[in-house]
Design a protein around this motif. Structure first.
Motif, PDB file in Angstrom:
ATOM      1  N   LEU A   1      67.649  46.645  50.058  1.00  0.00           N
ATOM      2  CA  LEU A   1      67.046  46.012  48.891  1.00  0.00           C
ATOM      3  C   LEU A   1      66.385  47.044  47.972  1.00  0.00           C
ATOM      4  N   ILE A   2      65.623  47.949  48.542  1.00  0.00           N
ATOM      5  CA  ILE A   2      64.920  48.936  47.723  1.00  0.00           C
ATOM      6  C   ILE A   2      65.910  49.883  47.047  1.00  0.00           C
ATOM      7  N   THR A   3      66.883  50.347  47.802  1.00  0.00           N
ATOM      8  CA  THR A   3      67.890  51.253  47.242  1.00  0.00           C
ATOM      9  C   THR A   3      68.659  50.576  46.108  1.00  0.00           C
ATOM     10  N   SER A   4      69.057  49.349  46.322  1.00  0.00           N
ATOM     11  CA  SER A   4      69.799  48.609  45.291  1.00  0.00           C
ATOM     12  C   SER A   4      68.939  48.362  44.059  1.00  0.00           C
ATOM     13  N   THR A   5      67.664  48.087  44.286  1.00  0.00           N
ATOM     14  CA  THR A   5      66.764  47.849  43.159  1.00  0.00           C
ATOM     15  C   THR A   5      66.596  49.119  42.333  1.00  0.00           C
ATOM     16  N   PHE A   6      66.403  50.252  43.003  1.00  0.00           N
ATOM     17  CA  PHE A   6      66.286  51.515  42.267  1.00  0.00           C
ATOM     18  C   PHE A   6      67.579  51.844  41.532  1.00  0.00           C
ATOM     19  N   ARG A   7      68.696  51.579  42.178  1.00  0.00           N
ATOM     20  CA  ARG A   7      69.997  51.820  41.538  1.00  0.00           C
ATOM     21  C   ARG A   7      70.138  50.950  40.290  1.00  0.00           C
ATOM     22  N   MET A   8      69.727  49.701  40.376  1.00  0.00           N
ATOM     23  CA  MET A   8      69.787  48.814  39.218  1.00  0.00           C
ATOM     24  C   MET A   8      68.891  49.314  38.082  1.00  0.00           C
ATOM     25  N   MET A   9      67.716  49.815  38.439  1.00  0.00           N
ATOM     26  CA  MET A   9      66.810  50.340  37.418  1.00  0.00           C
ATOM     27  C   MET A   9      67.437  51.553  36.718  1.00  0.00           C
ATOM     28  N   TYR A  10      68.039  52.431  37.503  1.00  0.00           N
ATOM     29  CA  TYR A  10      68.694  53.609  36.927  1.00  0.00           C
ATOM     30  C   TYR A  10      69.857  53.188  36.026  1.00  0.00           C
ATOM     31  N   LEU A  11      70.689  52.287  36.502  1.00  0.00           N
ATOM     32  CA  LEU A  11      71.849  51.846  35.735  1.00  0.00           C
ATOM     33  C   LEU A  11      71.433  51.128  34.457  1.00  0.00           C
TER      34      LEU A  11
ATOM     35  N   SER B   1      68.685  51.671  32.750  1.00  0.00           N
ATOM     36  CA  SER B   1      68.226  52.723  31.841  1.00  0.00           C
ATOM     37  C   SER B   1      69.415  53.453  31.218  1.00  0.00           C
ATOM     38  N   TYR B   2      70.409  53.772  32.024  1.00  0.00           N
ATOM     39  CA  TYR B   2      71.595  54.468  31.533  1.00  0.00           C
ATOM     40  C   TYR B   2      72.366  53.583  30.552  1.00  0.00           C
ATOM     41  N   ARG B   3      72.416  52.282  30.837  1.00  0.00           N
ATOM     42  CA  ARG B   3      73.086  51.350  29.923  1.00  0.00           C
ATOM     43  C   ARG B   3      72.411  51.372  28.558  1.00  0.00           C
ATOM     44  N   TYR B   4      71.075  51.341  28.543  1.00  0.00           N
ATOM     45  CA  TYR B   4      70.350  51.384  27.272  1.00  0.00           C
ATOM     46  C   TYR B   4      70.599  52.700  26.543  1.00  0.00           C
ATOM     47  N   THR B   5      70.688  53.789  27.275  1.00  0.00           N
ATOM     48  CA  THR B   5      70.979  55.086  26.668  1.00  0.00           C
ATOM     49  C   THR B   5      72.357  55.070  26.014  1.00  0.00           C
ATOM     50  N   LEU B   6      73.346  54.543  26.731  1.00  0.00           N
ATOM     51  CA  LEU B   6      74.701  54.466  26.180  1.00  0.00           C
ATOM     52  C   LEU B   6      74.749  53.559  24.953  1.00  0.00           C
ATOM     53  N   GLU B   7      74.064  52.432  25.024  1.00  0.00           N
ATOM     54  CA  GLU B   7      74.048  51.522  23.878  1.00  0.00           C
ATOM     55  C   GLU B   7      73.401  52.184  22.665  1.00  0.00           C
TER      56      GLU B   7
ATOM     57  N   ASN C   1      81.213  50.158  30.172  1.00  0.00           N
ATOM     58  CA  ASN C   1      81.938  49.166  30.976  1.00  0.00           C
ATOM     59  C   ASN C   1      81.790  49.461  32.464  1.00  0.00           C
ATOM     60  N   MET C   2      81.878  50.730  32.834  1.00  0.00           N
ATOM     61  CA  MET C   2      81.728  51.101  34.238  1.00  0.00           C
ATOM     62  C   MET C   2      80.312  50.801  34.729  1.00  0.00           C
ATOM     63  N   VAL C   3      79.318  51.073  33.893  1.00  0.00           N
ATOM     64  CA  VAL C   3      77.928  50.793  34.262  1.00  0.00           C
ATOM     65  C   VAL C   3      77.722  49.293  34.437  1.00  0.00           C
ATOM     66  N   GLU C   4      78.315  48.493  33.557  1.00  0.00           N
ATOM     67  CA  GLU C   4      78.190  47.037  33.670  1.00  0.00           C
ATOM     68  C   GLU C   4      78.778  46.542  34.991  1.00  0.00           C
ATOM     69  N   HIS C   5      79.922  47.083  35.379  1.00  0.00           N
ATOM     70  CA  HIS C   5      80.539  46.683  36.653  1.00  0.00           C
ATOM     71  C   HIS C   5      79.661  47.108  37.829  1.00  0.00           C
ATOM     72  N   GLU C   6      79.125  48.302  37.752  1.00  0.00           N
ATOM     73  CA  GLU C   6      78.253  48.783  38.820  1.00  0.00           C
ATOM     74  C   GLU C   6      76.973  47.960  38.899  1.00  0.00           C
TER      75      GLU C   6
ATOM     76  N   ASP D   1      76.692  44.809  38.109  1.00  0.00           N
ATOM     77  CA  ASP D   1      77.071  43.541  38.746  1.00  0.00           C
ATOM     78  C   ASP D   1      77.138  43.700  40.261  1.00  0.00           C
ATOM     79  N   ALA D   2      77.708  44.814  40.714  1.00  0.00           N
ATOM     80  CA  ALA D   2      77.795  45.062  42.154  1.00  0.00           C
ATOM     81  C   ALA D   2      76.401  45.216  42.760  1.00  0.00           C
ATOM     82  N   CYS D   3      75.513  45.906  42.071  1.00  0.00           N
ATOM     83  CA  CYS D   3      74.139  46.085  42.570  1.00  0.00           C
ATOM     84  C   CYS D   3      73.396  44.759  42.616  1.00  0.00           C
ATOM     85  N   LYS D   4      73.596  43.934  41.601  1.00  0.00           N
ATOM     86  CA  LYS D   4      72.948  42.616  41.598  1.00  0.00           C
ATOM     87  C   LYS D   4      73.419  41.799  42.798  1.00  0.00           C
TER      88      LYS D   4
END
Length: 109
Positions: free
Chosen positions: A3-13, A15-21, A84-89, A91-94
């Motif tokens: 849970l913690i690892t997935s949550t941190f991964r989601m936070m990173y992704l 942030s990266y999504r906002y950077t790309l946007e 697109n890759m970040v969005e898929h990742e 979804d997997a993390c969620k």
């Protein structure tokens, strides 16, 4: 993933999504400015004799702007692909977070 690892991964992704946007938005703005500049260059050249050296310079500048616009298009396409890759990742993390939460609560029952 836990849970913690997935949550941190989601936070990173996220942030990266906002950077790309933001980068995609910046490129869109730059392309609009390039189009406006190219239009101004074409307007300046319409009043001059086609054999005038100034017209040749204007055409060369317009060509450089076209090349720059193509580079921006390529960069935007790359960012769109990454997004697109970040969005898929994400979804997997969620899904992983949901499963971890479900497992945590199912043990308590």
């Amino acid at each position: 993933m836990g849970l913690i690892t997935s949550t941190f991964r989601m936070m990173y992704l996220t942030s990266y999504r906002y950077t790309l946007e933001s980068k995609i938005q910046w490129i869109s703005t730059a392309k609009m400015e390039l189009s406006a500049s190219a239009g101004e260059i074409l307007a300046l050249g319409n009043d001059l004799d086609p054999d005038n050296p100034a017209v040749k310079q204007l055409e060369a500048r317009r060509d450089k702007l076209d090349v720059l616009e193509k580079k921006l298009d390529m960069q935007m396409q790359e960012y769109q692909t990454r997004l697109n890759m970040v969005e898929h990742e994400l979804d997997a993390c969620k899904g992983a977070v949901d499963k971890a939460i479900e497992r945590s609560f199912s043990y308590q029952l």
